[in-house]
Design a protein around this motif. Structure first.
Motif, PDB file in Angstrom:
ATOM      1  N   UNK A  77    -103.657 -42.520 -25.427  1.00  0.00           N
ATOM      2  CA  UNK A  77    -104.560 -43.457 -26.091  1.00  0.00           C
ATOM      3  C   UNK A  77    -105.882 -42.770 -26.379  1.00  0.00           C
ATOM      4  N   UNK A  78    -106.691 -43.393 -27.251  1.00  0.00           N
ATOM      5  CA  UNK A  78    -108.029 -42.887 -27.529  1.00  0.00           C
ATOM      6  C   UNK A  78    -109.007 -43.581 -26.591  1.00  0.00           C
ATOM      7  N   UNK A  79    -109.811 -42.798 -25.895  1.00  0.00           N
ATOM      8  CA  UNK A  79    -110.782 -43.343 -24.962  1.00  0.00           C
ATOM      9  C   UNK A  79    -111.987 -43.917 -25.686  1.00  0.00           C
ATOM     10  N   UNK A  80    -112.922 -44.443 -24.923  1.00  0.00           N
ATOM     11  CA  UNK A  80    -114.131 -45.041 -25.488  1.00  0.00           C
ATOM     12  C   UNK A  80    -114.964 -44.010 -26.245  1.00  0.00           C
ATOM     13  N   UNK A  81    -114.848 -42.728 -25.859  1.00  0.00           N
ATOM     14  CA  UNK A  81    -115.596 -41.669 -26.535  1.00  0.00           C
ATOM     15  C   UNK A  81    -114.870 -41.129 -27.766  1.00  0.00           C
ATOM     16  N   UNK A  82    -113.708 -41.664 -28.114  1.00  0.00           N
ATOM     17  CA  UNK A  82    -112.959 -41.255 -29.300  1.00  0.00           C
ATOM     18  C   UNK A  82    -112.035 -40.077 -29.080  1.00  0.00           C
ATOM     19  N   UNK A  83    -111.992 -39.559 -27.868  1.00  0.00           N
ATOM     20  CA  UNK A  83    -111.126 -38.424 -27.545  1.00  0.00           C
ATOM     21  C   UNK A  83    -109.773 -38.947 -27.086  1.00  0.00           C
ATOM     22  N   UNK A  84    -108.709 -38.357 -27.652  1.00  0.00           N
ATOM     23  CA  UNK A  84    -107.368 -38.792 -27.266  1.00  0.00           C
ATOM     24  C   UNK A  84    -107.028 -38.264 -25.877  1.00  0.00           C
ATOM     25  N   UNK A  85    -106.513 -39.161 -25.036  1.00  0.00           N
ATOM     26  CA  UNK A  85    -106.182 -38.818 -23.648  1.00  0.00           C
ATOM     27  C   UNK A  85    -104.694 -39.019 -23.416  1.00  0.00           C
ATOM     28  N   UNK A  86    -104.162 -38.209 -22.507  1.00  0.00           N
ATOM     29  CA  UNK A  86    -102.750 -38.310 -22.148  1.00  0.00           C
ATOM     30  C   UNK A  86    -102.664 -38.271 -20.627  1.00  0.00           C
ATOM     31  N   UNK A  87    -102.048 -39.290 -20.045  1.00  0.00           N
ATOM     32  CA  UNK A  87    -101.953 -39.412 -18.592  1.00  0.00           C
ATOM     33  C   UNK A  87    -100.493 -39.617 -18.203  1.00  0.00           C
ATOM     34  N   UNK A  88    -100.045 -38.905 -17.192  1.00  0.00           N
ATOM     35  CA  UNK A  88     -98.677 -39.046 -16.684  1.00  0.00           C
ATOM     36  C   UNK A  88     -98.758 -39.499 -15.230  1.00  0.00           C
ATOM     37  N   UNK A  89     -98.047 -40.579 -14.909  1.00  0.00           N
ATOM     38  CA  UNK A  89     -98.033 -41.124 -13.546  1.00  0.00           C
ATOM     39  C   UNK A  89     -96.596 -41.367 -13.111  1.00  0.00           C
ATOM     40  N   UNK A  90     -96.360 -41.252 -11.823  1.00  0.00           N
ATOM     41  CA  UNK A  90     -95.061 -41.562 -11.236  1.00  0.00           C
ATOM     42  C   UNK A  90     -95.195 -42.825 -10.392  1.00  0.00           C
ATOM     43  N   UNK A  91     -94.133 -43.629 -10.382  1.00  0.00           N
ATOM     44  CA  UNK A  91     -94.154 -44.840  -9.577  1.00  0.00           C
ATOM     45  C   UNK A  91     -92.736 -45.185  -9.135  1.00  0.00           C
ATOM     46  N   UNK A  92     -92.653 -46.082  -8.145  1.00  0.00           N
ATOM     47  CA  UNK A  92     -91.361 -46.521  -7.619  1.00  0.00           C
ATOM     48  C   UNK A  92     -91.211 -48.015  -7.824  1.00  0.00           C
ATOM     49  N   UNK A  93     -89.991 -48.444  -8.085  1.00  0.00           N
ATOM     50  CA  UNK A  93     -89.703 -49.871  -8.181  1.00  0.00           C
ATOM     51  C   UNK A  93     -88.955 -50.293  -6.926  1.00  0.00           C
ATOM     52  N   UNK A  94     -89.226 -51.511  -6.490  1.00  0.00           N
ATOM     53  CA  UNK A  94     -88.579 -52.037  -5.297  1.00  0.00           C
ATOM     54  C   UNK A  94     -87.976 -53.396  -5.613  1.00  0.00           C
ATOM     55  N   UNK A  95     -86.923 -53.733  -4.896  1.00  0.00           N
ATOM     56  CA  UNK A  95     -86.265 -55.023  -5.101  1.00  0.00           C
ATOM     57  C   UNK A  95     -87.195 -56.148  -4.663  1.00  0.00           C
ATOM     58  N   UNK A  96     -87.216 -57.226  -5.425  1.00  0.00           N
ATOM     59  CA  UNK A  96     -88.015 -58.390  -5.073  1.00  0.00           C
ATOM     60  C   UNK A  96     -89.483 -58.249  -5.399  1.00  0.00           C
ATOM     61  N   UNK A  97     -89.859 -57.228  -6.171  1.00  0.00           N
ATOM     62  CA  UNK A  97     -91.259 -56.997  -6.533  1.00  0.00           C
ATOM     63  C   UNK A  97     -91.410 -57.028  -8.054  1.00  0.00           C
ATOM     64  N   UNK A  98     -92.544 -57.550  -8.513  1.00  0.00           N
ATOM     65  CA  UNK A  98     -92.881 -57.564  -9.932  1.00  0.00           C
ATOM     66  C   UNK A  98     -93.970 -56.520 -10.150  1.00  0.00           C
ATOM     67  N   UNK A  99     -93.721 -55.590 -11.067  1.00  0.00           N
ATOM     68  CA  UNK A  99     -94.667 -54.496 -11.306  1.00  0.00           C
ATOM     69  C   UNK A  99     -95.305 -54.676 -12.674  1.00  0.00           C
ATOM     70  N   UNK A 100     -96.631 -54.622 -12.715  1.00  0.00           N
ATOM     71  CA  UNK A 100     -97.384 -54.671 -13.960  1.00  0.00           C
ATOM     72  C   UNK A 100     -98.212 -53.402 -14.055  1.00  0.00           C
ATOM     73  N   UNK A 101     -98.029 -52.658 -15.147  1.00  0.00           N
ATOM     74  CA  UNK A 101     -98.762 -51.420 -15.367  1.00  0.00           C
ATOM     75  C   UNK A 101     -99.756 -51.664 -16.491  1.00  0.00           C
ATOM     76  N   UNK A 102    -101.015 -51.369 -16.227  1.00  0.00           N
ATOM     77  CA  UNK A 102    -102.064 -51.555 -17.229  1.00  0.00           C
ATOM     78  C   UNK A 102    -102.401 -50.188 -17.810  1.00  0.00           C
ATOM     79  N   UNK A 103    -102.012 -49.953 -19.065  1.00  0.00           N
ATOM     80  CA  UNK A 103    -102.218 -48.636 -19.669  1.00  0.00           C
ATOM     81  C   UNK A 103    -103.687 -48.392 -19.994  1.00  0.00           C
ATOM     82  N   UNK A 104    -104.485 -49.440 -20.160  1.00  0.00           N
ATOM     83  CA  UNK A 104    -105.909 -49.271 -20.442  1.00  0.00           C
ATOM     84  C   UNK A 104    -106.660 -48.771 -19.207  1.00  0.00           C
ATOM     85  N   UNK A 105    -106.121 -49.047 -18.027  1.00  0.00           N
ATOM     86  CA  UNK A 105    -106.796 -48.655 -16.782  1.00  0.00           C
ATOM     87  C   UNK A 105    -106.000 -47.599 -16.024  1.00  0.00           C
ATOM     88  N   UNK A 106    -105.165 -46.834 -16.731  1.00  0.00           N
ATOM     89  CA  UNK A 106    -104.268 -45.893 -16.050  1.00  0.00           C
ATOM     90  C   UNK A 106    -105.020 -44.730 -15.408  1.00  0.00           C
TER      91      UNK A 106
END
Length: 121
Positions: A77-106
């Motif tokens: 995405x493009x940040x507030x300063x106009x520079x394009x940013x690329x972020x890679x994150x790892x995560x785990x999913x678990x049974x019985x859990x709801x996961x919400x990922x916010x790409x604006x705050x990654x």
């Protein structure tokens, strides 16, 4: 006696196969949203587990289905300063859990929210 032992062995093997397939192939619903506290990019792009790149507009939310436990998300995405940013994150999913990922705050620590799913009674 030998026939009964064979049948019991086949039934136990089928039960173990069923448990393995349930755990390894369970689909998890993951919500991806583009809604920041201070800054929200106009458009953000994400790739889940190396699949197709998806565009998400400002203040929108999408649902994705993932199989398995370990996953990777790549966000561009493009940040507030106009520079394009690329972020890679790892995560785990678990049974019985709801996961919400916010790409604006990654880039912050609060990029992922995990909630307990409510059971239907």
């Amino acid at each position: 006696m030998k026939t009964i032992a064979t049948r019991i062995g086949v039934v136990l093997a089928m039960i173990l196969l069923g448990i393995f397939l349930f755990i390894s192939g369970k689909e998890h619903a993951v919500f991806i949203e583009n809604k920041g506290e201070k800054y929200t990019p106009k458009n953000a792009y994400y790739i889940l587990d190396g699949k197709k790149e998806v565009k998400i507009k400002k203040k929108k939310k999408k649902r994705e289905y993932l199989k398995g436990v370990n996953h990777t998300i790549e966000v561009r995405f493009k940040g507030a300063d106009g520079i394009e940013k690329k972020v890679v994150k790892e995560f785990k999913t678990k049974m019985g859990k709801k996961i919400t990922i916010n790409v604006a705050m990654i880039e912050n620590d609060s990029w992922m929210k995990i909630e307990e799913l409510k059971s239907k009674k």
